[in-house]
Write a protein that holds these residues in place. Structure first.
Motif, PDB file in Angstrom:
ATOM      1  N   GLY A   1       0.850  -1.162  -0.037  1.00  0.00           N
ATOM      2  CA  GLY A   1       0.245   0.034  -0.108  1.00  0.00           C
ATOM      3  C   GLY A   1       0.706   1.303   0.100  1.00  0.00           C
ATOM      4  N   GLY A   2       0.164   2.579   0.075  1.00  0.00           N
ATOM      5  CA  GLY A   2       0.882   3.656  -0.277  1.00  0.00           C
ATOM      6  C   GLY A   2       1.361   4.594   1.026  1.00  0.00           C
ATOM      7  N   PHE A   3       0.789   3.909   2.026  1.00  0.00           N
ATOM      8  CA  PHE A   3       0.996   4.609   3.405  1.00  0.00           C
ATOM      9  C   PHE A   3       2.437   4.964   3.561  1.00  0.00           C
ATOM     10  CE2 PHE A   3      -3.283   3.727   4.130  1.00  0.00           C
ATOM     11  CZ  PHE A   3      -3.835   4.948   4.777  1.00  0.00           C
ATOM     12  N   PRO A   4       3.402   6.054   3.822  1.00  0.00           N
ATOM     13  CA  PRO A   4       4.777   6.038   3.870  1.00  0.00           C
ATOM     14  C   PRO A   4       5.371   5.024   4.881  1.00  0.00           C
ATOM     15  CG  PRO A   4       3.703   8.302   3.595  1.00  0.00           C
ATOM     16  CD  PRO A   4       2.529   7.306   3.933  1.00  0.00           C
TER      17      PRO A   4
ATOM     18  N   LEU B   1      -3.739  -2.000   3.301  1.00  0.00           N
ATOM     19  CA  LEU B   1      -4.665  -2.360   4.637  1.00  0.00           C
ATOM     20  C   LEU B   1      -5.406  -3.525   4.194  1.00  0.00           C
ATOM     21  CD1 LEU B   1      -5.606   1.247   5.511  1.00  0.00           C
ATOM     22  CD2 LEU B   1      -3.938  -0.213   6.708  1.00  0.00           C
ATOM     23  N   TYR B   2      -5.884  -3.544   2.893  1.00  0.00           N
ATOM     24  CA  TYR B   2      -6.547  -4.711   2.399  1.00  0.00           C
ATOM     25  C   TYR B   2      -6.069  -6.193   2.618  1.00  0.00           C
ATOM     26  CZ  TYR B   2      -8.680  -7.866  -0.963  1.00  0.00           C
ATOM     27  OH  TYR B   2      -9.457  -9.015  -1.677  1.00  0.00           O
ATOM     28  N   HIS B   3      -4.806  -6.165   2.110  1.00  0.00           N
ATOM     29  CA  HIS B   3      -4.098  -7.337   2.477  1.00  0.00           C
ATOM     30  C   HIS B   3      -3.862  -7.604   3.943  1.00  0.00           C
ATOM     31  CE1 HIS B   3      -1.737  -6.364  -1.689  1.00  0.00           C
ATOM     32  NE2 HIS B   3      -3.132  -7.113  -1.960  1.00  0.00           N
ATOM     33  N   HIS B   4      -3.867  -6.692   4.845  1.00  0.00           N
ATOM     34  CA  HIS B   4      -3.605  -6.976   6.239  1.00  0.00           C
ATOM     35  C   HIS B   4      -4.969  -7.824   6.658  1.00  0.00           C
ATOM     36  CE1 HIS B   4      -2.607  -7.045  10.446  1.00  0.00           C
ATOM     37  NE2 HIS B   4      -3.756  -6.279  10.508  1.00  0.00           N
ATOM     38  N   LEU B   5      -6.146  -7.205   6.249  1.00  0.00           N
ATOM     39  CA  LEU B   5      -7.245  -7.775   6.775  1.00  0.00           C
ATOM     40  C   LEU B   5      -7.628  -9.048   5.926  1.00  0.00           C
ATOM     41  CD1 LEU B   5      -9.469  -4.386   6.244  1.00  0.00           C
ATOM     42  CD2 LEU B   5      -8.984  -5.722   8.509  1.00  0.00           C
ATOM     43  N   ILE B   6      -7.175  -9.246   5.130  1.00  0.00           N
ATOM     44  CA  ILE B   6      -7.111 -10.894   4.291  1.00  0.00           C
ATOM     45  C   ILE B   6      -6.229 -11.689   4.859  1.00  0.00           C
ATOM     46  CG2 ILE B   6      -9.090 -10.047   2.746  1.00  0.00           C
ATOM     47  CD1 ILE B   6      -6.803 -10.506   0.705  1.00  0.00           C
ATOM     48  N   GLY B   7      -5.203 -11.359   5.544  1.00  0.00           N
ATOM     49  CA  GLY B   7      -4.023 -12.164   5.850  1.00  0.00           C
ATOM     50  C   GLY B   7      -2.962 -12.105   4.881  1.00  0.00           C
ATOM     51  N   ILE B   8      -2.626 -11.344   4.034  1.00  0.00           N
ATOM     52  CA  ILE B   8      -1.487 -11.681   3.075  1.00  0.00           C
ATOM     53  C   ILE B   8      -0.348 -10.602   3.672  1.00  0.00           C
ATOM     54  CG2 ILE B   8      -0.824 -10.848   1.067  1.00  0.00           C
ATOM     55  CD1 ILE B   8      -3.416 -11.511  -0.322  1.00  0.00           C
ATOM     56  N   ASP B   9       0.733 -11.236   3.746  1.00  0.00           N
ATOM     57  CA  ASP B   9       1.939 -10.231   4.313  1.00  0.00           C
ATOM     58  C   ASP B   9       3.152 -10.224   3.389  1.00  0.00           C
ATOM     59  OD1 ASP B   9       2.589 -12.890   4.506  1.00  0.00           O
ATOM     60  OD2 ASP B   9       3.228 -12.763   6.619  1.00  0.00           O
ATOM     61  N   THR B  10       3.366 -11.120   2.230  1.00  0.00           N
ATOM     62  CA  THR B  10       4.220 -11.157   1.261  1.00  0.00           C
ATOM     63  C   THR B  10       3.836 -11.170  -0.118  1.00  0.00           C
ATOM     64  OG1 THR B  10       4.694 -13.586   1.411  1.00  0.00           O
ATOM     65  CG2 THR B  10       5.734 -12.240   3.205  1.00  0.00           C
ATOM     66  N   ARG B  11       4.617 -10.797  -1.127  1.00  0.00           N
ATOM     67  CA  ARG B  11       4.233 -10.938  -2.415  1.00  0.00           C
ATOM     68  C   ARG B  11       3.916 -12.434  -2.826  1.00  0.00           C
ATOM     69  NH1 ARG B  11       2.938 -11.393  -6.710  1.00  0.00           N
ATOM     70  NH2 ARG B  11       3.301 -10.521  -8.610  1.00  0.00           N
TER      71      ARG B  11
END
Length: 386
Positions: free
Chosen positions: A153-156, A266-276
């Motif tokens: 995501g784009g948050f710095p 944020l979307y990836h965190h909510l669905i449990g994704i942490d890496t490419r």
């Protein structure tokens, strides 16, 4: 948490902000919390200057105990950060900017949209201009970091973190702050665990048509409450409710909005994704890519209106962009070589599109058919010209 250095300077956003301040007595720089608004404002006014007020700083709050006295003699750009904490300031700001020969330009920073800053709209009508800032975009970090932007995501502090674990830890803390502080501040009365469950449920609708009744039943709350929470999350720049386009086409058209999380990290965190690698094998890979590219296209397009379009017999269009009387359709495809489909042909004819662009992960742009072209996702998207 270590960050990569240096933090990129957002030249285009800074220039947009300077132009707005040159023509408007009050400018509201709005966007989600921690997207970079304060960093950008401090490019114009130093944090320790007399013209800078941070409403989360007790010293600044004390200085504004008598706001008119504190502000009336200041000249140049005056920054008021996190203005949503003191909406009663807006009537005072109106009085100050309405003075003949006012020496100041006011820059107010807020983590909420205009509908939540109601007093700004009411007190400063005709005097205030809004500039929206999101997290970092591909155009700011460059196409070589596009994959990182997509995953984190784009948050710095997320995208610039030293590693994936630090990035995920930041996003976890951000969402915790959201449900424990930000949402209750604006009237969300569910307890934090229920609010987090609500966000997790929304994540499963990412890229899909919203079903408010289903959400209400699962949470055991009223549909009106669900709609209020959806509008609140939209005003906090966390989700996008993409509205459908309607015309009298003698076809049954979808009338409910589609939902997207605006930040893929944020979307990836909510669905449990942490890496490419985890993203590449996840069943929501396509939905994630669609949401990421959709936000990129909207940010770069310069469109006045954005919609999706779908009929109950299967024809659909991911995005309809409208500007200056022109209509451009956008399809987002995660395929190696997109081809013309019947749905594209139907959209071209029924919506009277001037052009249709298919955004895909490849590196080569090429014509697919009459008014249809494939466009690499890495390239700037300018359907209406520069």
């Amino acid at each position: 948490m270590a960050l990569l250095a240096p933090t990129p300077i957002r030249h285009a956003a800074e220039e947009q902000l300077r132009r707005a301040l040159a023509r408007s007595p009050v400018v509201a720089l709005v966007g989600p919390r921690q997207c970079g608004k304060t960093t950008l404002a401090r490019r114009l006014v130093a944090a320790d200057a007399a013209n800078y007020f941070d409403l989360e700083d007790p010293v600044s709050l004390a200085r504004l105990d008598q706001p008119r006295t504190a502000l009336q003699d200041l000249a140049g750009v005056v920054v008021i950060d996190e203005v949503q904490h003191r909406p009663e300031l807006f009537p005072v700001l109106r009085v100050l900017v309405d003075r003949d020969g006012s020496p100041a330009r006011l820059l107010v920073l807020g983590s909420a949209g205009p509908a939540l800053l109601r007093q700004s709209a009411e007190s400063l009508a005709g005097r205030i201009e809004y500039v929206e800032l999101s997290g970092f975009q591909v155009a700011e970090l460059g196409p070589d970091r596009m994959e990182t932007l997509w995953v984190r995501g784009g948050f710095p502090r997320s995208v610039l973190a030293a590693n994936d674990a630090d990035s995920m830890a930041w996003r976890k803390a951000y969402l915790r702050s959201l449900v424990e502080r930000d949402l209750p501040q604006f009237g969300a009365d569910l307890r934090p665990p229920a609010l987090h469950r609500f966000l997790t449920m929304l994540a499963h609708y990412h890229g899909r048509i919203l079903n408010v009744a289903e959400l209400a039943a699962a949470l055991q709350i009223g549909q009106a409450t669900v709609r209020r929470y959806l509008d609140l999350l939209e005003q906090l720049f966390l989700i996008r409710q993409l509205r459908p386009w309607h015309e009298n086409l003698r076809k049954r058209q979808v009338k409910r909005p589609k939902l997207y999380f605006r930040d893929p990290g944020l979307y990836h965190h909510l669905i449990g994704i942490d890496t490419r690698d985890a993203l590449e094998t996840h069943p929501r890979l396509g939905a994630s890519w669609e949401g990421f590219i959709l936000e990129k296209v909207i940010a770069e397009s310069g469109a006045d209106q954005v919609h999706f379009w779908a009929t109950h017999n299967g024809a659909e269009l991911d995005l309809l962009l409208v500007a200056g009387g022109r209509r451009v359709g956008v399809e987002i495809k995660r395929v190696d070589a997109p081809r013309r489909t019947r749905s594209m042909a139907v959209a071209l004819e029924d919506l009277k599109l001037d052009a249709l662009r298919v955004v895909y992960p490849g590196t080569m742009g090429y014509d697919i058919g009459d008014r249809i072209a494939a466009v690499p996702a890495r390239e700037p998207f300018r359907p209406f010209g520069a």
